[in-house]
Design a protein around this motif. Structure first.
Motif, mmCIF file in Angstrom:
data_model
loop_
_atom_site.group_PDB
_atom_site.id
_atom_site.type_symbol
_atom_site.label_atom_id
_atom_site.label_comp_id
_atom_site.label_asym_id
_atom_site.label_seq_id
_atom_site.Cartn_x
_atom_site.Cartn_y
_atom_site.Cartn_z
ATOM 1 N N TYR A 1 80.403 11.694 40.388
ATOM 2 C CA TYR A 1 80.754 12.304 39.095
ATOM 3 C C TYR A 1 81.738 13.416 39.392
ATOM 4 N N ASP B 1 78.293 13.695 44.709
ATOM 5 C CA ASP B 1 77.963 12.440 45.405
ATOM 6 C C ASP B 1 76.461 12.239 45.202
ATOM 7 N N TRP C 1 73.291 11.222 35.053
ATOM 8 C CA TRP C 1 74.036 10.302 35.918
ATOM 9 C C TRP C 1 73.396 10.400 37.285
ATOM 10 N N GLY C 2 72.608 9.360 37.653
ATOM 11 C CA GLY C 2 71.743 9.525 38.818
ATOM 12 C C GLY C 2 70.812 10.701 38.542
ATOM 13 N N LEU D 1 82.987 9.258 35.610
ATOM 14 C CA LEU D 1 81.741 8.745 36.160
ATOM 15 C C LEU D 1 82.074 7.517 37.000
ATOM 16 N N TYR D 2 81.598 7.471 38.236
ATOM 17 C CA TYR D 2 81.930 6.414 39.186
ATOM 18 C C TYR D 2 80.705 5.577 39.530
ATOM 19 N N ARG D 3 80.889 4.271 39.482
ATOM 20 C CA ARG D 3 79.886 3.321 39.961
ATOM 21 C C ARG D 3 80.614 2.180 40.678
ATOM 22 N N ASP D 4 80.168 1.850 41.884
ATOM 23 C CA ASP D 4 80.786 0.768 42.668
ATOM 24 C C ASP D 4 82.270 1.023 42.914
ATOM 25 N N GLU D 5 82.595 2.257 43.242
ATOM 26 C CA GLU D 5 83.965 2.631 43.593
ATOM 27 C C GLU D 5 83.972 3.186 45.018
ATOM 28 N N PRO E 1 71.624 6.549 43.062
ATOM 29 C CA PRO E 1 71.345 5.988 41.732
ATOM 30 C C PRO E 1 70.052 6.572 41.161
ATOM 31 N N ARG F 1 76.128 4.132 45.963
ATOM 32 C CA ARG F 1 75.967 5.475 45.428
ATOM 33 C C ARG F 1 76.886 5.699 44.226
ATOM 34 N N LEU F 2 76.549 6.733 43.475
ATOM 35 C CA LEU F 2 77.320 7.133 42.306
ATOM 36 C C LEU F 2 78.131 8.377 42.636
#
Length: 236
Positions: free
Chosen positions: A187, A230, A37-38, A209-213, A233, A184-185
């Motif tokens: 986790y 933090d 993840w990234g 898992l966070y994307r566009d949050e 990508p 940014r991503l």
């Protein structure tokens, strides 16, 4: 978008002396949907039996973080570092151009329980390095305490990547939020206990898992310990 990664869906390997849960593809556990993840490449939850450990082996071009939960982990490496990591301490080893090390549980009766975390560096071929610091429980209570960063900010360990790792302890009404910058991503890994995170009830070993949050929100902890990453990508 927030994606739940349930603890039960992680890879599992039991070698007798080592019982390991893999959040990402690792060794014989291959999961194309969960490779990284990234730049976050590995989170292994390891339990090392009494009097056992990892013999001398090599790494290169990886930022390796050890986060001990129970017991003690004895470390020895080719850079000349000899140390023991206990709960509350975090170790960072930059493998860089190449390093060998061993990790051992010298306790004759108890298990060593720890998280082995790998983060891809932002460049290869750096000189190997080592760092170890203690972060007291009081410093993590009811907040997300920065423990790893590219600048070594706030007394954190320094890694060679634009990534940050936070640790927190939560019970009852304690809560915390961490902003995620656009693009940014993030986790979140629930190390132990229970908590509600962005409205999701989580148990030990679960992850989000966070994307566009815009942020990570932790609340309603029950003896909860969390790690939040933090991350840039993949490819940045």
């Amino acid at each position: 978008m927030i994606t739940l990664r349930p603890a039960a869906e992680r890879g599992h390997a039991n070698h007798g002396w080592l019982d390991s849960r893999h959040s990402f593809s690792f060794a014989d556990y291959v999961d194309p949907a969960h490779v990284q993840w990234g730049p976050l490449r590995v989170i292994n939850e390891d339990r090392v039996a009494a009097g056992q450990g990892f013999g001398t082996h090599g790494h290169r071009d990886m930022e390796i973080i050890s986060y001990v939960l129970e017991g003690a982990l004895a470390h020895k490496d080719s850079m000349g570092n000899v140390a023991t990591i206990v709960p509350g301490e975090v170790q960072r080893m930059s493998a860089g151009t190449g390093v060998t090390h061993s990790e051992f549980n010298y306790d004759s009766a108890g298990t060593t329980h720890f998280l082995q975390i790998w983060i891809l560096p932002d460049r290869t071929g750096i000189a190997p390095g080592y760092e170890q610091k203690r972060f007291d429980a009081a410093d993590k209570r009811g907040r997300l305490r920065l423990v790893v960063s590219p600048e070594g900010a706030e007394g954190s360990l320094r890694i060679h990547q634009d990534a940050r790792m936070y640790a927190g302890l939560f019970d009852g009404a304690e809560s915390a939020a961490l902003a995620i910058a656009p693009g940014r991503l993030a986790y979140l890994h629930l190390v132990r206990g229970r908590a509600t995170v962005n409205g999701h009830p989580l148990a030990a070993g679960d992850a989000l898992l966070y994307r566009d949050e815009p942020q990570v929100e932790v609340e309603a902890g029950q003896a909860a310990e969390v790690l939040v990453f933090d991350l840039p990508p993949a490819g940045d």
